[in-house]
Design a protein around this motif. Sequence first.
Motif, mmCIF file in Angstrom:
data_model
loop_
_atom_site.group_PDB
_atom_site.id
_atom_site.type_symbol
_atom_site.label_atom_id
_atom_site.label_comp_id
_atom_site.label_asym_id
_atom_site.label_seq_id
_atom_site.Cartn_x
_atom_site.Cartn_y
_atom_site.Cartn_z
ATOM 1 N N ILE A 388 -9.692 55.597 -22.271
ATOM 2 C CA ILE A 388 -10.115 55.329 -23.467
ATOM 3 C C ILE A 388 -10.834 56.405 -23.905
ATOM 4 O O ILE A 388 -11.713 56.708 -23.335
ATOM 5 C CB ILE A 388 -10.651 53.943 -23.745
ATOM 6 N N ALA A 389 -10.225 57.127 -25.124
ATOM 7 C CA ALA A 389 -11.175 58.209 -25.741
ATOM 8 C C ALA A 389 -11.553 57.734 -26.938
ATOM 9 O O ALA A 389 -10.845 56.950 -27.908
ATOM 10 C CB ALA A 389 -10.316 59.651 -25.818
ATOM 11 N N VAL A 390 -12.935 57.801 -27.424
ATOM 12 C CA VAL A 390 -13.711 57.337 -28.601
ATOM 13 C C VAL A 390 -14.426 58.367 -29.297
ATOM 14 O O VAL A 390 -15.058 59.192 -28.842
ATOM 15 C CB VAL A 390 -14.545 56.163 -28.275
ATOM 16 N N ILE A 391 -14.046 58.418 -30.618
ATOM 17 C CA ILE A 391 -14.809 59.322 -31.331
ATOM 18 C C ILE A 391 -15.784 58.650 -32.128
ATOM 19 O O ILE A 391 -15.218 57.604 -32.911
ATOM 20 C CB ILE A 391 -14.007 60.460 -32.210
ATOM 21 N N TYR A 392 -17.183 58.769 -32.324
ATOM 22 C CA TYR A 392 -17.831 58.089 -32.997
ATOM 23 C C TYR A 392 -19.223 58.930 -33.632
ATOM 24 O O TYR A 392 -19.178 59.972 -33.026
ATOM 25 C CB TYR A 392 -18.592 57.055 -32.152
ATOM 26 N N ALA A 393 -19.780 58.514 -34.553
ATOM 27 C CA ALA A 393 -20.445 59.085 -35.392
ATOM 28 C C ALA A 393 -22.113 58.774 -34.874
ATOM 29 O O ALA A 393 -22.343 57.473 -34.814
ATOM 30 C CB ALA A 393 -20.626 58.822 -36.874
ATOM 31 N N ASP A 394 -22.637 59.507 -34.143
ATOM 32 C CA ASP A 394 -23.773 59.188 -33.507
ATOM 33 C C ASP A 394 -24.982 58.482 -34.484
ATOM 34 O O ASP A 394 -25.221 59.211 -35.431
ATOM 35 C CB ASP A 394 -24.695 60.423 -32.825
ATOM 36 N N ALA A 395 -25.365 57.501 -34.091
ATOM 37 C CA ALA A 395 -26.339 56.620 -34.869
ATOM 38 C C ALA A 395 -27.784 57.466 -35.403
ATOM 39 O O ALA A 395 -28.100 57.489 -36.448
ATOM 40 C CB ALA A 395 -27.036 55.536 -34.182
ATOM 41 N N THR A 396 -27.900 58.570 -34.608
ATOM 42 C CA THR A 396 -29.279 59.515 -35.136
ATOM 43 C C THR A 396 -28.919 60.706 -35.537
ATOM 44 O O THR A 396 -29.474 61.082 -36.904
ATOM 45 C CB THR A 396 -30.077 59.802 -33.654
ATOM 46 N N THR A 397 -27.815 61.379 -35.109
ATOM 47 C CA THR A 397 -27.613 62.695 -35.764
ATOM 48 C C THR A 397 -26.392 62.648 -36.739
ATOM 49 O O THR A 397 -26.444 63.601 -37.704
ATOM 50 C CB THR A 397 -27.211 63.630 -34.751
ATOM 51 N N LEU A 398 -25.555 61.413 -36.748
ATOM 52 C CA LEU A 398 -24.538 61.217 -37.835
ATOM 53 C C LEU A 398 -23.336 62.201 -37.491
ATOM 54 O O LEU A 398 -22.387 62.231 -38.133
ATOM 55 C CB LEU A 398 -24.885 61.175 -39.145
ATOM 56 N N GLN A 399 -23.387 63.069 -36.474
ATOM 57 C CA GLN A 399 -22.394 64.216 -36.015
ATOM 58 C C GLN A 399 -21.504 63.385 -35.063
ATOM 59 O O GLN A 399 -21.848 62.470 -34.297
ATOM 60 C CB GLN A 399 -22.965 65.186 -35.231
ATOM 61 N N ASN A 400 -20.276 63.681 -34.934
ATOM 62 C CA ASN A 400 -19.093 63.160 -34.383
ATOM 63 C C ASN A 400 -19.271 63.339 -32.835
ATOM 64 O O ASN A 400 -19.671 64.710 -32.487
ATOM 65 C CB ASN A 400 -17.813 63.771 -34.781
ATOM 66 N N GLN A 401 -19.108 62.533 -31.919
ATOM 67 C CA GLN A 401 -19.423 62.706 -30.382
ATOM 68 C C GLN A 401 -17.987 62.173 -30.023
ATOM 69 O O GLN A 401 -17.371 61.268 -30.459
ATOM 70 C CB GLN A 401 -20.625 62.111 -29.865
ATOM 71 N N LEU A 402 -17.690 62.836 -28.607
ATOM 72 C CA LEU A 402 -16.648 62.145 -28.087
ATOM 73 C C LEU A 402 -16.878 61.351 -26.723
ATOM 74 O O LEU A 402 -17.618 62.081 -25.862
ATOM 75 C CB LEU A 402 -15.636 63.286 -27.682
ATOM 76 N N MET A 403 -16.492 60.095 -26.601
ATOM 77 C CA MET A 403 -16.738 59.389 -25.226
ATOM 78 C C MET A 403 -15.476 59.297 -24.660
ATOM 79 O O MET A 403 -14.468 58.574 -24.947
ATOM 80 C CB MET A 403 -17.578 58.209 -25.636
ATOM 81 N N LEU A 404 -15.653 59.146 -23.163
ATOM 82 C CA LEU A 404 -14.694 58.786 -22.480
ATOM 83 C C LEU A 404 -14.724 57.529 -21.535
ATOM 84 O O LEU A 404 -15.933 57.434 -21.041
ATOM 85 C CB LEU A 404 -14.134 59.766 -21.336
ATOM 86 N N LEU A 405 -13.963 56.643 -21.669
ATOM 87 C CA LEU A 405 -14.260 55.185 -20.890
ATOM 88 C C LEU A 405 -13.157 55.021 -19.953
ATOM 89 O O LEU A 405 -11.962 55.519 -20.033
ATOM 90 C CB LEU A 405 -14.322 54.070 -21.749
ATOM 91 N N ASN A 406 -13.393 54.057 -19.034
ATOM 92 C CA ASN A 406 -12.325 53.824 -18.006
ATOM 93 C C ASN A 406 -12.241 52.211 -17.739
ATOM 94 O O ASN A 406 -13.263 51.585 -17.813
ATOM 95 C CB ASN A 406 -12.673 54.210 -16.571
ATOM 96 N N THR A 407 -11.294 51.789 -18.014
ATOM 97 C CA THR A 407 -11.068 50.266 -18.235
ATOM 98 C C THR A 407 -11.209 49.523 -16.940
ATOM 99 O O THR A 407 -11.368 48.493 -16.665
ATOM 100 C CB THR A 407 -9.641 49.928 -18.754
#
Length: 540
Positions: A388-407
């Motif tokens: 799973i790849a997730v783009i999220y807006a960091d709660a502190t910086t509000l900048q987009n980050q990319l996270m990788l997850l494994n089910t």
Amino acid sequence: MPFLALDADTISWHKGSYSHLLLPPDKSKLAYLLTPLKQNDIMNIYVMDLKTKKEFLVDSGDAYIQGWSDDGLRLFYVKCKPGDYSQCQQWQASDFFSETIKKSPLSYPYSSGDKLTQYTEVGDTAIFRRNHYRGLSQLFALYAYDKKTAEEIRITSPNITGTGDYLLTTLSNPERIIFERHNTGQAEIYMANLDGSSMKLLTTNNYRSWAATYDEPSNSLIWYNRANSTIESFSFDSMTRAHAIKAPVKDANYAYPLNKESLLISTDLHDLDASVFDLKTQEMSYIATANKHENSAVALANGDVYFADTYYDKREHWLKTNNQYIPISDRVGTDNIIVSANENSTRLLSFNKHTHQLSLLDATDFKTIKQWQIPGRIVLAKIRKNRIAVIYADATTLQNQLMLLNTDNTETVISTIDTPLAIAWRNDHQLIVHAKHTQFLELDSQTNRYHELPMPDKLTAIKPSIVTMASNEQTLFIATSADIYSAALEELMEVNTLIKMKPSNYILHLNAQNEKLAISFVTANNQNSIELYTEKRPCN
């Protein structure tokens, strides 16, 4: 939160679409465009006296409103030859309430190659908004033009990760401009001198305000948050944000607070729609219904389609199967948003918009299989096999980050890619990333290493306008607001135009499953009206 009960009064209704509402700084008049039904090539410019509610027709044709002078006496607009936007002229109109409205061409040299979508004059200085900043067609900056010396200077320098700067209003004594800067995931409101000096950040929002006014009694800037139905304000006395006021109104296209007790809106002319494009037959099927606002569409197995009925903060979930609409909100939850499915449509990804919790769901019964807590507002997520790849807006910086997850385990990896904007899986392990500063990147989800991908000129050319991406096992799909392109995932060298959307349809999101491409888009230019909301008064 203080609550304001409002009464609505429809002050203008004609058979057509109202758009480009614009108030002068003194809020005594209202300018707007009215496009009659079945006459999409004709735009009527009106000015209304807000005291008498009388309307005055200023001009008609291929025209659009640019702005008011700072004293509210002159309206600026552009008029083009029918169907020929290379032949345009700027005009100013005044004396609206006399027998004959005075109109004259502007002497400022108008360049038809650029879009001067805003223009105002403050004394001897013209302030306007123009695109093509840093060579990007969608990026707008603000400029100043000295009418005495004929000198033009650029007064703002927006980032490339948005659409740039948008003029909200002007202040007098001393003369200031207030503008909104759109960045990825946020909008900043600034104040500056007419030459761009002494620029000060006033506040930051996670939504666009688009319209703001100055409230003299409270010495504050006020605007309306349409998602939360609140009147927001920034005090110039304390230079801090004031408490919001809950003020529910109809869903609005434009919304101007006249003060902290009244609102002027045009009712919403947008509708959310969705369709499914069959990649084998090249046929488009629409799932739109008259009473639903379809969004987040996902093509499932056996011809079923999931979609959300979304309107501002209201959300319901539906399953379209065998031409029947089955409500599934009780199983999915109204606070959750389903964003994508895996390659065989057996698993779904959803997230909670309040808790930022990402969930893996069984597509058959919508039950939760696994959950993750994401450290910020989720922008989008894509799943492929157990990745799973997730783009999220960091709660502190509000900048987009990319996270990788494994089910299959608890592994969580944060990529170092700077400001990812869109993603699509290339295969079971490699991810294509459309990022802010570079061309396209390929990220290995196993090693967290990435490199730049060679891309054809056509894909490089549309990169600044990309809205979203998706992929199935063979093809990468890239969408701008109006077009969808395709490229074979194996080589990514030949880019073809796959779909051109209908006029007034603007793409929001794509999902690709097997041979189906689910398209979520917004439709504009529906019929609407102008309404004035004032505080309810007790009956005598």
